[in-house]
Design a protein around this motif. Structure first.
Motif, PDB file in Angstrom:
ATOM      1  N   GLN A  55       0.824  -1.105   0.051  1.00  0.00           N
ATOM      2  CA  GLN A  55       0.021   0.099  -0.063  1.00  0.00           C
ATOM      3  C   GLN A  55       0.728   1.142  -0.003  1.00  0.00           C
ATOM      4  O   GLN A  55       0.766   2.074  -0.813  1.00  0.00           O
ATOM      5  N   LYS A  56       1.589   1.137   0.939  1.00  0.00           N
ATOM      6  CA  LYS A  56       2.693   2.332   1.077  1.00  0.00           C
ATOM      7  C   LYS A  56       3.683   2.598  -0.530  1.00  0.00           C
ATOM      8  O   LYS A  56       3.651   3.691  -0.737  1.00  0.00           O
ATOM      9  N   ARG A  57       3.979   1.492  -0.915  1.00  0.00           N
ATOM     10  CA  ARG A  57       4.670   1.633  -2.220  1.00  0.00           C
ATOM     11  C   ARG A  57       3.814   2.342  -3.315  1.00  0.00           C
ATOM     12  O   ARG A  57       4.149   3.140  -4.148  1.00  0.00           O
ATOM     13  N   ILE A  58       2.391   1.809  -3.456  1.00  0.00           N
ATOM     14  CA  ILE A  58       1.576   2.321  -4.451  1.00  0.00           C
ATOM     15  C   ILE A  58       1.379   3.876  -4.195  1.00  0.00           C
ATOM     16  O   ILE A  58       1.120   4.504  -5.188  1.00  0.00           O
ATOM     17  N   THR A  59       1.199   4.255  -2.961  1.00  0.00           N
ATOM     18  CA  THR A  59       1.169   5.546  -2.612  1.00  0.00           C
ATOM     19  C   THR A  59       2.394   6.297  -3.182  1.00  0.00           C
ATOM     20  O   THR A  59       2.126   7.429  -3.567  1.00  0.00           O
ATOM     21  N   ALA A  60       3.494   5.874  -2.882  1.00  0.00           N
ATOM     22  CA  ALA A  60       4.681   6.513  -3.306  1.00  0.00           C
ATOM     23  C   ALA A  60       4.544   6.646  -4.932  1.00  0.00           C
ATOM     24  O   ALA A  60       5.037   7.705  -5.534  1.00  0.00           O
ATOM     25  N   LEU A  61       4.191   5.548  -5.661  1.00  0.00           N
ATOM     26  CA  LEU A  61       4.109   5.633  -7.011  1.00  0.00           C
ATOM     27  C   LEU A  61       2.896   6.514  -7.564  1.00  0.00           C
ATOM     28  O   LEU A  61       3.326   7.014  -8.623  1.00  0.00           O
ATOM     29  N   ALA A  62       1.974   6.840  -6.717  1.00  0.00           N
ATOM     30  CA  ALA A  62       0.902   7.580  -7.275  1.00  0.00           C
ATOM     31  C   ALA A  62       1.540   9.042  -7.000  1.00  0.00           C
ATOM     32  O   ALA A  62       0.942   9.803  -7.831  1.00  0.00           O
ATOM     33  N   PHE A  82      10.890  14.178  -8.668  1.00  0.00           N
ATOM     34  CA  PHE A  82      11.495  12.815  -8.899  1.00  0.00           C
ATOM     35  C   PHE A  82      12.613  12.854  -9.933  1.00  0.00           C
ATOM     36  O   PHE A  82      12.760  13.859 -10.887  1.00  0.00           O
ATOM     37  N   VAL A  83      12.989  11.509 -10.272  1.00  0.00           N
ATOM     38  CA  VAL A  83      14.103  11.605 -11.107  1.00  0.00           C
ATOM     39  C   VAL A  83      13.851  10.289 -11.986  1.00  0.00           C
ATOM     40  O   VAL A  83      12.970   9.668 -11.784  1.00  0.00           O
ATOM     41  N   GLU A  84      14.668  10.350 -13.207  1.00  0.00           N
ATOM     42  CA  GLU A  84      14.439   9.356 -14.192  1.00  0.00           C
ATOM     43  C   GLU A  84      14.533   7.878 -13.551  1.00  0.00           C
ATOM     44  O   GLU A  84      13.873   6.950 -13.898  1.00  0.00           O
ATOM     45  N   GLN A  85      15.335   7.494 -12.402  1.00  0.00           N
ATOM     46  CA  GLN A  85      15.735   6.334 -11.910  1.00  0.00           C
ATOM     47  C   GLN A  85      14.200   6.003 -11.085  1.00  0.00           C
ATOM     48  O   GLN A  85      13.827   4.978 -11.055  1.00  0.00           O
ATOM     49  N   ASP A  86      13.537   7.150 -10.588  1.00  0.00           N
ATOM     50  CA  ASP A  86      12.219   6.741  -9.998  1.00  0.00           C
ATOM     51  C   ASP A  86      11.059   6.128 -10.981  1.00  0.00           C
ATOM     52  O   ASP A  86      10.508   5.379 -10.611  1.00  0.00           O
ATOM     53  N   VAL A  87      11.185   6.653 -12.147  1.00  0.00           N
ATOM     54  CA  VAL A  87      10.196   6.202 -12.988  1.00  0.00           C
ATOM     55  C   VAL A  87      10.683   5.000 -13.567  1.00  0.00           C
ATOM     56  O   VAL A  87       9.769   3.917 -13.620  1.00  0.00           O
ATOM     57  N   THR A  88      12.013   4.498 -13.810  1.00  0.00           N
ATOM     58  CA  THR A  88      12.598   3.033 -14.167  1.00  0.00           C
ATOM     59  C   THR A  88      11.934   2.151 -13.073  1.00  0.00           C
ATOM     60  O   THR A  88      11.385   1.187 -13.306  1.00  0.00           O
ATOM     61  N   MET A 139       9.578   2.648 -10.979  1.00  0.00           N
ATOM     62  CA  MET A 139       8.114   2.460 -11.021  1.00  0.00           C
ATOM     63  C   MET A 139       7.472   1.402 -12.016  1.00  0.00           C
ATOM     64  O   MET A 139       6.724   0.700 -11.839  1.00  0.00           O
ATOM     65  N   ILE A 140       8.091   1.754 -12.923  1.00  0.00           N
ATOM     66  CA  ILE A 140       7.585   0.958 -14.404  1.00  0.00           C
ATOM     67  C   ILE A 140       7.919  -0.568 -13.911  1.00  0.00           C
ATOM     68  O   ILE A 140       7.241  -1.501 -14.129  1.00  0.00           O
ATOM     69  N   ARG A 141       9.187  -1.055 -13.261  1.00  0.00           N
ATOM     70  CA  ARG A 141       9.433  -2.263 -12.984  1.00  0.00           C
ATOM     71  C   ARG A 141       8.443  -2.896 -11.781  1.00  0.00           C
ATOM     72  O   ARG A 141       7.938  -3.811 -11.981  1.00  0.00           O
ATOM     73  N   TYR A 142       8.116  -1.824 -11.090  1.00  0.00           N
ATOM     74  CA  TYR A 142       7.385  -2.457  -9.926  1.00  0.00           C
ATOM     75  C   TYR A 142       5.720  -2.657 -10.292  1.00  0.00           C
ATOM     76  O   TYR A 142       5.137  -3.619 -10.009  1.00  0.00           O
ATOM     77  N   VAL A 143       5.425  -1.635 -11.272  1.00  0.00           N
ATOM     78  CA  VAL A 143       4.147  -1.872 -11.893  1.00  0.00           C
ATOM     79  C   VAL A 143       3.883  -3.164 -12.533  1.00  0.00           C
ATOM     80  O   VAL A 143       3.044  -3.859 -12.320  1.00  0.00           O
ATOM     81  N   LEU A 165       1.550  -6.146 -11.551  1.00  0.00           N
ATOM     82  CA  LEU A 165       0.364  -6.811 -12.373  1.00  0.00           C
ATOM     83  C   LEU A 165       0.815  -8.267 -12.349  1.00  0.00           C
ATOM     84  O   LEU A 165      -0.407  -8.944 -12.513  1.00  0.00           O
ATOM     85  N   ALA A 166       1.735  -8.617 -12.344  1.00  0.00           N
ATOM     86  CA  ALA A 166       1.919 -10.127 -12.771  1.00  0.00           C
ATOM     87  C   ALA A 166       1.760 -10.895 -11.516  1.00  0.00           C
ATOM     88  O   ALA A 166       1.039 -11.724 -11.509  1.00  0.00           O
ATOM     89  N   SER A 167       1.623 -10.262 -10.234  1.00  0.00           N
ATOM     90  CA  SER A 167       1.407 -10.830  -9.048  1.00  0.00           C
ATOM     91  C   SER A 167      -0.049 -10.600  -8.507  1.00  0.00           C
ATOM     92  O   SER A 167      -0.566 -11.612  -7.956  1.00  0.00           O
ATOM     93  N   HIS A 168      -0.612  -9.569  -8.972  1.00  0.00           N
ATOM     94  CA  HIS A 168      -1.922  -9.693  -8.617  1.00  0.00           C
ATOM     95  C   HIS A 168      -3.311  -9.654  -9.606  1.00  0.00           C
ATOM     96  O   HIS A 168      -4.511  -9.725  -9.187  1.00  0.00           O
ATOM     97  N   LEU A 169      -2.836  -9.262 -10.778  1.00  0.00           N
ATOM     98  CA  LEU A 169      -3.740  -9.416 -12.044  1.00  0.00           C
ATOM     99  C   LEU A 169      -3.744 -10.462 -12.739  1.00  0.00           C
ATOM    100  O   LEU A 169      -4.635 -11.191 -13.454  1.00  0.00           O
ATOM    101  N   ILE A 170      -2.573 -10.648 -13.512  1.00  0.00           N
ATOM    102  CA  ILE A 170      -2.262 -11.576 -14.648  1.00  0.00           C
ATOM    103  C   ILE A 170      -1.988 -13.006 -14.178  1.00  0.00           C
ATOM    104  O   ILE A 170      -2.089 -13.680 -15.086  1.00  0.00           O
TER     105      ILE A 170
END
Length: 138
Positions: free
Chosen positions: A95-102, A116-122, A124-128, A132-137
């Protein structure tokens, strides 16, 4: 009507057997994969702000899908996130990780690129992708 009866019966059988929801999950996985590819391409092309927005929209869509799957009311991202954690779909750390990504997504969407910096986005994409893999797909 007699000629169409077999088609209706087959469709009913597919629906009752859960095959239509499986098809929906396959299409959803393909769409999510395409959106992740788009976010990665934007990031690799130097558009990390746009990549953050795309990844954030994907995360919010995933939360919405999870809420629908779990019978939780759909609303704003923060509320869905809290409700999913409260329901035990995932833990407080997620939940906290999702809040940070939001927060990254919101900063990107509002042009606050100094938050934020580019590494944060990198990350973010990796975590999303992992989320997805663990909760939806799965």
């Amino acid at each position: 009507m007699k000629r169409l009866k077999a088609i209706f019966l087959a469709a009913k059988e597919d629906f009752e057997g859960g095959y239509l929801s499986s098809m929906r999950a396959l299409v959803q996985a393909e769409v999510f994969d395409s959106e992740l590819e788009q976010a990665n391409e934007l990031l690799n092309s130097g558009y990390f702000t746009a990549a953050a927005v795309v990844a954030g929209v994907l995360l919010e869509t995933a939360l919405r899908e999870l809420c629908e799957k779990e019978g939780i009311s759909v609303g704003k991202l923060d509320k869905m996130n809290a409700d999913l954690a409260k329901a035990g779909v995932y833990n407080k750390l997620i939940q906290k990780r999702i809040t940070a990504l939001a927060d990254i997504r919101n900063s990107a969407a509002h042009g606050k690129v100094n938050e934020f910096v580019e590494q944060d986005v990198t990350d973010m994409i990796r975590y999303v992708s992992l989320f997805l893999a663990s909760h939806l797909i799965s």
